[in-house]
Design a protein around this motif. Structure first.
Motif, short mmCIF file in Angstrom:
data_model
loop_
_atom_site.label_atom_id
_atom_site.label_comp_id
_atom_site.label_asym_id
_atom_site.label_seq_id
_atom_site.Cartn_x
_atom_site.Cartn_y
_atom_site.Cartn_z
N VAL A 116 -68.05 55.38 -2.23
CA VAL A 116 -68.40 55.37 -3.44
C VAL A 116 -67.92 54.71 -4.05
N VAL A 117 -68.60 54.24 -4.73
CA VAL A 117 -67.80 52.58 -6.10
C VAL A 117 -68.37 53.34 -7.44
N LEU A 118 -67.88 53.24 -8.20
CA LEU A 118 -67.57 54.16 -9.58
C LEU A 118 -67.67 52.57 -10.62
N VAL A 119 -69.50 52.29 -11.14
CA VAL A 119 -68.63 51.26 -12.20
C VAL A 119 -68.74 51.33 -13.44
N ILE A 120 -67.15 50.13 -13.79
CA ILE A 120 -67.14 51.28 -15.48
C ILE A 120 -66.50 50.25 -16.13
N GLU A 121 -67.35 49.57 -17.09
CA GLU A 121 -66.78 48.20 -17.51
C GLU A 121 -66.44 47.46 -17.47
N ASP A 122 -68.28 47.08 -16.02
CA ASP A 122 -68.30 46.57 -15.39
C ASP A 122 -66.76 46.17 -14.36
N GLU A 123 -66.54 47.10 -14.04
CA GLU A 123 -65.56 46.83 -12.65
C GLU A 123 -65.58 48.06 -12.15
N GLN A 155 -73.04 54.69 -1.89
CA GLN A 155 -73.15 54.41 -3.12
C GLN A 155 -72.29 54.43 -4.04
N GLU A 156 -73.67 53.30 -4.69
CA GLU A 156 -72.94 53.20 -6.57
C GLU A 156 -73.12 54.07 -7.51
#
Length: 241
Positions: free
Chosen positions: A53-60, A95-96
């Protein structure tokens, strides 16, 4: 001699100019100092390296384990289920989840306290970051840890030489109301009652505390003062022992 109408002036192409080779070097050096402004990524903790799983936070991008995330929060579980139901998802799709409005540093602090693959624990210094997110994502275990941190902090005042500033006590009172921490109310109210009322009222957040809790603090303070009075020497000796 005066110029005639058909005369042409040819500029001196090899005339000396104001700068020399040295100034050209300086110019090049100045250019070297100008940053190319590439996107500066933060150093990612090894615990957030490639996973399912990928968490996208402030483009990170932070990589986390789906099973751990689902077991820690029903909100995360619902978000992952919703993402999985999209047509483009397959068994091999990573998943993102995107978190607009959230800050990278706050989410990292929260996740490192939440997920069991990290050793981080909640402290009084991280409560302000962790507690609101723990409540938002309904992470009950982490909320319990936050309550325990507050309890230990308040109880330490009588057990050790620990000072809790009035502003922090007011913050605890506000959290008790906002998150309904009834098990902490008596402890924090008693601590607040040890402060002069003017000291509490000087804190900006105190006006946001309900009148009910303000009255409880005043009553507890009155009872505390009353308990200090004695009617005779015998009572005085009894209180000193």
């Amino acid at each position: 001699m005066a110029l005639q109408e058909d005369d042409v002036i040819i500029p001196n192409l090899i005339a000396p100019c104001d700068h020399d080779e040295k100034s050209d070097e300086d110019s090049n050096n100045d250019n070297d100092d100008v940053p190319l402004s590439p996107k500066q990524h933060r150093k990612i903790d090894p615990g957030f390296l490639p996973n399912d799983v990928v968490l996208v936070i402030e483009d990170e991008h932070l990589h986390v384990n789906r099973a751990l995330l689902e077991s820690a929060s029903p909100v995360f579980a619902a978000l992952l289920k919703k993402e999985w139901q999209k047509e483009e998802c397959s068994i091999d799709t990573k998943q993102e989840l995107k978190f607009p409005g959230k800050t990278y540093d706050d989410m990292v602090t929260f996740l490192k306290c939440l997920l069991p693959n990290f050793p981080d624990k909640v402290t009084d210094e991280t409560l302000d970051t962790v507690l609101p997110l723990a409540d938002e994502y309904r992470t009950e275990k982490l909320i319990t840890e936050c309550v325990e941190v507050i309890r230990q902090r308040v109880e330490s005042v009588s057990e050790a030489d620990v000072y809790i500033p009035p502003s922090r006590i007011v913050t605890y009172l506000l959290w008790i109301e906002k998150y309904n921490f009834q098990t902490l109310k008596e402890l924090v109210v008693k601590l607040a009652s040890c402060l002069n009322n003017k000291v509490l009222e000087a804190e900006p957040g105190y006006k946001n505390i309900s009148l009910t809790h303000q009255m409880e603090i005043s009553t507890t303070r009155a009872n505390l003062l009353s308990s200090l009075f004695v009617r005779n020497v015998t009572e005085a000796k009894g209180k000193l022992l």
